[in-house]
Scaffold this motif. Structure first.
Motif, PDB file in Angstrom:
ATOM      1  N   ASP A   1       0.810  -1.223   0.000  1.00  0.00           N
ATOM      2  CA  ASP A   1       0.000   0.000   0.000  1.00  0.00           C
ATOM      3  C   ASP A   1       0.840   1.269   0.000  1.00  0.00           C
ATOM      4  N   ASN A   2       2.181   1.096   0.129  1.00  0.00           N
ATOM      5  CA  ASN A   2       3.080   2.251   0.048  1.00  0.00           C
ATOM      6  C   ASN A   2       4.456   1.735  -0.392  1.00  0.00           C
ATOM      7  N   VAL A   3       4.684   1.719  -1.703  1.00  0.00           N
ATOM      8  CA  VAL A   3       5.920   1.160  -2.254  1.00  0.00           C
ATOM      9  C   VAL A   3       7.108   2.035  -1.863  1.00  0.00           C
ATOM     10  N   THR A   4       8.167   1.392  -1.341  1.00  0.00           N
ATOM     11  CA  THR A   4       9.345   2.129  -0.878  1.00  0.00           C
ATOM     12  C   THR A   4      10.621   1.406  -1.291  1.00  0.00           C
ATOM     13  N   THR A   5      11.729   2.142  -1.222  1.00  0.00           N
ATOM     14  CA  THR A   5      13.065   1.570  -1.347  1.00  0.00           C
ATOM     15  C   THR A   5      13.790   1.886  -0.052  1.00  0.00           C
ATOM     16  N   ASP A   6      13.940   0.872   0.809  1.00  0.00           N
ATOM     17  CA  ASP A   6      14.479   1.101   2.152  1.00  0.00           C
ATOM     18  C   ASP A   6      15.899   1.643   2.125  1.00  0.00           C
ATOM     19  N   GLU A   7      16.726   1.161   1.202  1.00  0.00           N
ATOM     20  CA  GLU A   7      18.138   1.548   1.186  1.00  0.00           C
ATOM     21  C   GLU A   7      18.343   3.043   0.957  1.00  0.00           C
ATOM     22  N   THR A   8      17.390   3.683   0.266  1.00  0.00           N
ATOM     23  CA  THR A   8      17.523   5.119  -0.025  1.00  0.00           C
ATOM     24  C   THR A   8      16.435   5.941   0.653  1.00  0.00           C
ATOM     25  N   ASP A   9      15.625   5.284   1.501  1.00  0.00           N
ATOM     26  CA  ASP A   9      14.529   5.973   2.202  1.00  0.00           C
ATOM     27  C   ASP A   9      13.598   6.685   1.228  1.00  0.00           C
ATOM     28  N   THR A  10      13.371   6.067   0.074  1.00  0.00           N
ATOM     29  CA  THR A  10      12.494   6.634  -0.942  1.00  0.00           C
ATOM     30  C   THR A  10      11.091   6.052  -0.792  1.00  0.00           C
ATOM     31  N   THR A  11      10.094   6.935  -0.708  1.00  0.00           N
ATOM     32  CA  THR A  11       8.709   6.525  -0.525  1.00  0.00           C
ATOM     33  C   THR A  11       7.855   7.050  -1.666  1.00  0.00           C
ATOM     34  N   SER A  12       6.992   6.198  -2.202  1.00  0.00           N
ATOM     35  CA  SER A  12       6.138   6.611  -3.321  1.00  0.00           C
ATOM     36  C   SER A  12       4.806   7.186  -2.871  1.00  0.00           C
ATOM     37  N   ASN A  13       4.358   6.789  -1.662  1.00  0.00           N
ATOM     38  CA  ASN A  13       3.020   7.158  -1.173  1.00  0.00           C
ATOM     39  C   ASN A  13       1.934   6.659  -2.124  1.00  0.00           C
ATOM     40  N   GLN A  14       2.229   5.551  -2.818  1.00  0.00           N
ATOM     41  CA  GLN A  14       1.274   4.950  -3.739  1.00  0.00           C
ATOM     42  C   GLN A  14       1.260   3.440  -3.521  1.00  0.00           C
ATOM     43  N   SER A  15       0.128   2.844  -3.833  1.00  0.00           N
ATOM     44  CA  SER A  15       0.007   1.396  -3.736  1.00  0.00           C
ATOM     45  C   SER A  15       0.228   0.770  -5.108  1.00  0.00           C
ATOM     46  N   ASP A  16       0.695  -0.496  -5.109  1.00  0.00           N
ATOM     47  CA  ASP A  16       0.939  -1.186  -6.372  1.00  0.00           C
ATOM     48  C   ASP A  16       1.125  -2.669  -6.087  1.00  0.00           C
ATOM     49  N   LYS A  17       1.064  -3.467  -7.133  1.00  0.00           N
ATOM     50  CA  LYS A  17       1.334  -4.910  -7.026  1.00  0.00           C
ATOM     51  C   LYS A  17       2.580  -5.222  -7.843  1.00  0.00           C
ATOM     52  N   SER A  18       3.289  -6.249  -7.413  1.00  0.00           N
ATOM     53  CA  SER A  18       4.532  -6.604  -8.093  1.00  0.00           C
ATOM     54  C   SER A  18       4.657  -8.109  -8.240  1.00  0.00           C
ATOM     55  N   LEU A  19       5.408  -8.499  -9.246  1.00  0.00           N
ATOM     56  CA  LEU A  19       5.793  -9.887  -9.444  1.00  0.00           C
ATOM     57  C   LEU A  19       7.114 -10.106  -8.723  1.00  0.00           C
ATOM     58  N   GLN A  20       7.194 -11.155  -7.898  1.00  0.00           N
ATOM     59  CA  GLN A  20       8.398 -11.458  -7.123  1.00  0.00           C
ATOM     60  C   GLN A  20       8.955 -12.806  -7.575  1.00  0.00           C
ATOM     61  N   LEU A  21      10.193 -12.802  -8.033  1.00  0.00           N
ATOM     62  CA  LEU A  21      10.837 -14.026  -8.498  1.00  0.00           C
ATOM     63  C   LEU A  21      12.144 -14.239  -7.752  1.00  0.00           C
ATOM     64  N   GLU A  22      12.377 -15.477  -7.319  1.00  0.00           N
ATOM     65  CA  GLU A  22      13.643 -15.847  -6.687  1.00  0.00           C
ATOM     66  C   GLU A  22      14.128 -17.172  -7.265  1.00  0.00           C
ATOM     67  N   LEU A  23      15.398 -17.203  -7.632  1.00  0.00           N
ATOM     68  CA  LEU A  23      16.037 -18.420  -8.126  1.00  0.00           C
ATOM     69  C   LEU A  23      17.383 -18.572  -7.415  1.00  0.00           C
ATOM     70  N   GLY A  24      17.766 -19.792  -7.142  1.00  0.00           N
ATOM     71  CA  GLY A  24      19.032 -20.004  -6.453  1.00  0.00           C
ATOM     72  C   GLY A  24      19.675 -21.322  -6.826  1.00  0.00           C
TER      73      GLY A  24
END
Length: 202
Positions: A53-76
């Motif tokens: 409900d509030n997309v952010t980038t923690d490493e740079t303290d950047t906040t969008s104040n917007q909601s969105d959905k994302s695709l999450q992929l992990e491979l190892g």
């Protein structure tokens, strides 16, 4: 084609391709497991959808104040060659990707390479691990991070195990050097085993 429609089409096509890759990765992992663990390597993967409900980038303290959905992929992947009874060696690679539907400037991709070597001698054991992470934000270079950790373990008594380690990490923000940093961490842990070594306390 309008921008919103273009992003949605890219999102859908990427999701289909990644889903296929993920299914293949999990199939390979399953085949490895059926070999009773005889293979020195393993592959894993996961795929999901996240809503924020509030997309952010923690490493740079950047906040969008917007909601969105994302695709999450992990491979190892992990490779553990046989190098002897007293020695251990691991090589690993982990990939992660988040793709946002309406906020592509928060798209994040990470590549993590790791290796470790271990040696056991008598009541002592030691290992050294190294990791390197390179990440992208909004398809641009973001962070490069190195981490190295030596560790030493000792069994002073049959029901005791002592572990001491030191960790050094350096984080380099590729587009904002003012955020660069170095971290040092020390750890000393005492394990006490009981119930015939089936349980322990710190």
């Amino acid at each position: 084609m309008v921008e919103g429609t273009r992003i949605s089409v890219i999102f859908h096509r990427t999701a289909t391709a990644m889903a296929a890759a993920c299914i293949l990765a999990m199939t390979v992992q399953s085949a490895t497991a059926q070999n009773n663990g005889q293979k020195p390597w393993s592959v894993s993967g996961s795929l999901g959808v996240q809503y924020n409900d509030n997309v952010t980038t923690d490493e740079t303290d950047t906040t969008s104040n917007q909601s969105d959905k994302s695709l999450q992929l992990e491979l190892g992947g992990l490779y553990k060659p046989k190098v002897g009874e007293k020695y251990g060696l691991e090589l690993g690679y982990d990939f992660s990707q988040s793709l946002w539907d309406k906020l592509p400037e928060f798209d994040y991709q990470s590549h993590y390479f790791s290796t470790s070597a271990a040696y056991a001698f008598g009541d002592w054991d030691a290992d050294l691990s190294y990791g390197f992470n390179y990440s992208f934000l909004d398809r641009g270079d973001f962070i490069a991070m190195h981490n190295i950790t030596p560790r030493l373990g000792f069994v002073p008594k049959p029901n005791l195990y002592t572990s001491a380690s030191y960790s050094f990490s350096r984080k380099n923000f590729l587009s904002d050097n003012a955020r660069d940093g170095v971290n040092h961490a020390w750890s000393l842990t005492q394990f006490i085993f009981f119930m015939e070594n089936k349980a322990y306390a710190l």
